[in-house]
Design a protein around this motif. Structure first.
Motif, PDB file in Angstrom:
ATOM      1  N   GLN A  74      41.277  32.481  39.493  1.00 16.25           N
ATOM      2  CA  GLN A  74      42.257  31.811  38.559  1.00 16.25           C
ATOM      3  C   GLN A  74      43.241  31.755  39.542  1.00 16.25           C
ATOM      4  N   MET A  75      43.517  32.667  40.411  1.00 12.64           N
ATOM      5  CA  MET A  75      44.620  32.295  41.297  1.00 12.64           C
ATOM      6  C   MET A  75      44.405  31.190  42.538  1.00 12.64           C
ATOM      7  N   ALA A  76      43.218  30.877  42.712  1.00 15.22           N
ATOM      8  CA  ALA A  76      42.754  29.699  43.672  1.00 15.22           C
ATOM      9  C   ALA A  76      43.079  28.509  42.850  1.00 15.22           C
ATOM     10  N   LYS A  77      42.875  28.602  41.632  1.00 11.96           N
ATOM     11  CA  LYS A  77      43.235  27.430  40.864  1.00 11.96           C
ATOM     12  C   LYS A  77      44.744  27.223  40.406  1.00 11.96           C
ATOM     13  N   ASP A  79      46.108  29.293  38.663  1.00 12.57           N
ATOM     14  CA  ASP A  79      46.510  29.782  37.247  1.00 12.57           C
ATOM     15  C   ASP A  79      46.827  31.203  37.414  1.00 12.57           C
ATOM     16  N   TRP A  80      47.999  31.438  37.063  1.00  9.63           N
ATOM     17  CA  TRP A  80      48.782  32.949  37.205  1.00  9.63           C
ATOM     18  C   TRP A  80      48.109  33.919  36.317  1.00  9.63           C
ATOM     19  N   ASP A  89      52.390  33.056  29.537  1.00 11.65           N
ATOM     20  CA  ASP A  89      52.209  32.903  30.972  1.00 11.65           C
ATOM     21  C   ASP A  89      52.750  33.758  31.943  1.00 11.65           C
ATOM     22  N   VAL A  90      52.136  34.294  32.860  1.00  9.01           N
ATOM     23  CA  VAL A  90      52.773  35.287  33.755  1.00  9.01           C
ATOM     24  C   VAL A  90      53.659  34.585  34.981  1.00  9.01           C
ATOM     25  N   LEU A  91      53.345  33.523  35.121  1.00  5.47           N
ATOM     26  CA  LEU A  91      54.541  32.825  36.150  1.00  5.47           C
ATOM     27  C   LEU A  91      55.744  32.181  35.249  1.00  5.47           C
ATOM     28  N   GLY A  92      55.383  32.048  34.080  1.00  5.63           N
ATOM     29  CA  GLY A  92      56.604  31.820  33.171  1.00  5.63           C
ATOM     30  C   GLY A  92      57.607  32.903  33.098  1.00  5.63           C
ATOM     31  N   LEU A  93      56.916  34.152  32.784  1.00  4.28           N
ATOM     32  CA  LEU A  93      57.732  35.411  32.604  1.00  4.28           C
ATOM     33  C   LEU A  93      58.281  35.684  34.019  1.00  4.28           C
ATOM     34  N   LEU A  94      57.786  35.484  35.112  1.00  4.15           N
ATOM     35  CA  LEU A  94      58.311  36.062  36.534  1.00  4.15           C
ATOM     36  C   LEU A  94      59.551  34.987  36.631  1.00  4.15           C
ATOM     37  N   LEU A  95      59.342  33.449  36.306  1.00  2.40           N
ATOM     38  CA  LEU A  95      60.405  32.655  36.736  1.00  2.40           C
ATOM     39  C   LEU A  95      61.737  32.808  35.503  1.00  2.40           C
ATOM     40  N   GLU A  96      61.232  33.245  34.448  1.00  5.21           N
ATOM     41  CA  GLU A  96      62.371  33.702  33.474  1.00  5.21           C
ATOM     42  C   GLU A  96      63.216  34.740  33.960  1.00  5.21           C
ATOM     43  N   VAL A 277      51.617  42.483  36.363  1.00  7.80           N
ATOM     44  CA  VAL A 277      51.605  43.577  37.690  1.00  7.80           C
ATOM     45  C   VAL A 277      51.067  42.750  38.999  1.00  7.80           C
ATOM     46  N   GLN A 278      49.960  42.083  38.615  1.00  9.45           N
ATOM     47  CA  GLN A 278      49.514  41.369  39.923  1.00  9.45           C
ATOM     48  C   GLN A 278      50.200  40.245  40.299  1.00  9.45           C
ATOM     49  N   GLY A 279      50.765  39.367  39.262  1.00 15.69           N
ATOM     50  CA  GLY A 279      51.505  38.295  39.672  1.00 15.69           C
ATOM     51  C   GLY A 279      52.939  38.922  40.258  1.00 15.69           C
ATOM     52  N   TYR A 280      53.364  39.805  39.745  1.00 11.83           N
ATOM     53  CA  TYR A 280      54.654  40.616  40.407  1.00 11.83           C
ATOM     54  C   TYR A 280      54.283  40.539  42.050  1.00 11.83           C
ATOM     55  N   VAL A 281      53.023  41.281  42.168  1.00  8.70           N
ATOM     56  CA  VAL A 281      52.628  41.792  43.637  1.00  8.70           C
ATOM     57  C   VAL A 281      52.703  40.534  44.451  1.00  8.70           C
TER      58      VAL A 281
END
Length: 314
Positions: A74-77, A79-80, A89-96, A277-281
């Motif tokens: 997923q990350m290679a595409k 897609d978080w 979406d994980v990326l949306g949460l992190l950017l928020e 958690v993985q997205g945060y890492v």
């Protein structure tokens, strides 16, 4: 330049792969079930069969290596993934949450500069005298007090006893004061020592003696000539510190209820929300590498000897 950039990108991918893999497996070893944690947080209940179906839908019943391989694909595409707890979406949460962490980082750096620069410079200009003793005392105090204990002391003094500042939350500059003081003060010891040592070394150089012989004032010598050389190790350290701040200080943000990346990570760990958690890492890795890359080139701009040394290494 291009070789340096390519090497940095290679190091970044290797770092993210190793850290994310270790984090993924450690999370799986931790006790608890994400499905049960989410149901408890939402005051919900499901039958055993429904829970198993939910685990199958989330891929939690797959072997750990297959789950990790799926996440890497997923990350290679780019897609978080989606949060298990909120289905966002994980990326949306992190950017928020990122703007709040950036604001806290800026506040902490302001506190760091206000404490470090005067004490470090005065300690170097007047070694062995009163200001030097005070600066070493502040550095020792900052190195001895854990951040969580300092945070509790500040909350008791300014929120509970004096009632000047709010205890938790965000929304105004008053909410920013206590977490900024906590993070900024605990970082001061290393910077005070580095600035003092760097200035003492710079002030003993021949070009400084020549400037004194020409009648240049001591303060001009210190701030125009000596400080530039003393900033090189400080800039290198800043790459690590700023990366850590941007990644989010978990303890401080949790204690003060600051809605940044650190508090998001803490909540995700509590709910076993693996994708968050993985997205945060990954975010942490990107910040660390980016901050160190910037610090590396800033140090080279401050000291031409670093540029020439790197040129010979290439």
């Amino acid at each position: 330049m291009m070789k340096r950039l390519a090497g940095l990108i290679g190091q970044l991918f290797l770092l993210l792969f190793v850290i994310s893999g270790i984090t993924f497996y450690l999370l799986k070893l931790a006790p608890g079930d994400p499905v049960l944690a989410i149901l408890a947080a939402n005051d919900s209940s499901l039958t055993q069969l429904a829970q198993e179906r939910l685990r199958d839908d989330m891929g939690l019943n797959l072997p750990v290596h297959e789950q990790f391989a799926k996440w890497l694909t997923q990350m290679a595409k780019l897609d978080w993934g989606k949060s298990i707890a909120s289905n966002r979406d994980v990326l949306g949460l992190l950017l928020e949450r990122l703007p709040a962490t950036i604001v806290l980082t800026c506040g902490s750096l302001i506190v760091l500069l206000l404490v470090t620069v005067p004490l470090g410079v005065l300690a170097a200009v007047y070694p062995g005298k009163g200001m030097d003793v005070i600066s070493r005392g502040v550095a020792l105090l900052g190195a001895s007090i854990p951040s969580f204990w300092l945070a509790l002391l500040l909350i008791y003094a300014f929120s509970y006893h004096l009632q000047w500042l709010p205890t938790m939350g965000s929304g105004s500059w008053r909410h920013l004061v206590l977490p900024s003081l906590t993070l900024g003060f605990v970082m001061t010891p290393d910077y005070i020592r580095l600035l003092r040592a760097g200035l003492l070394d710079a002030l003993s150089q021949d070009y400084i003696r020549a400037a004194r012989a020409r009648g240049v004032s001591e303060w001009r010598i210190t701030f125009r000539h000596a400080v530039r050389g003393a900033l090189v190790p400080i800039v290198s350290l800043s790459g690590i510190q700023v990366g850590a701040l941007l990644a989010g200080s978990v303890v401080t943000e949790t204690l003060f209820g600051w809605p940044g990346l650190g508090s998001l990570a803490m909540e995700a760990i509590r709910l076993r929300d693996y994708p968050v958690v993985q997205g945060y890492v990954v975010f942490c890795g990107l910040f660390f590498v980016g901050a160190n890359f910037l610090a590396d080139f800033t140090a080279a701009a401050l000291d031409p000897r670093i540029r020439s040394w790197k040129g010979r290494m290439r």
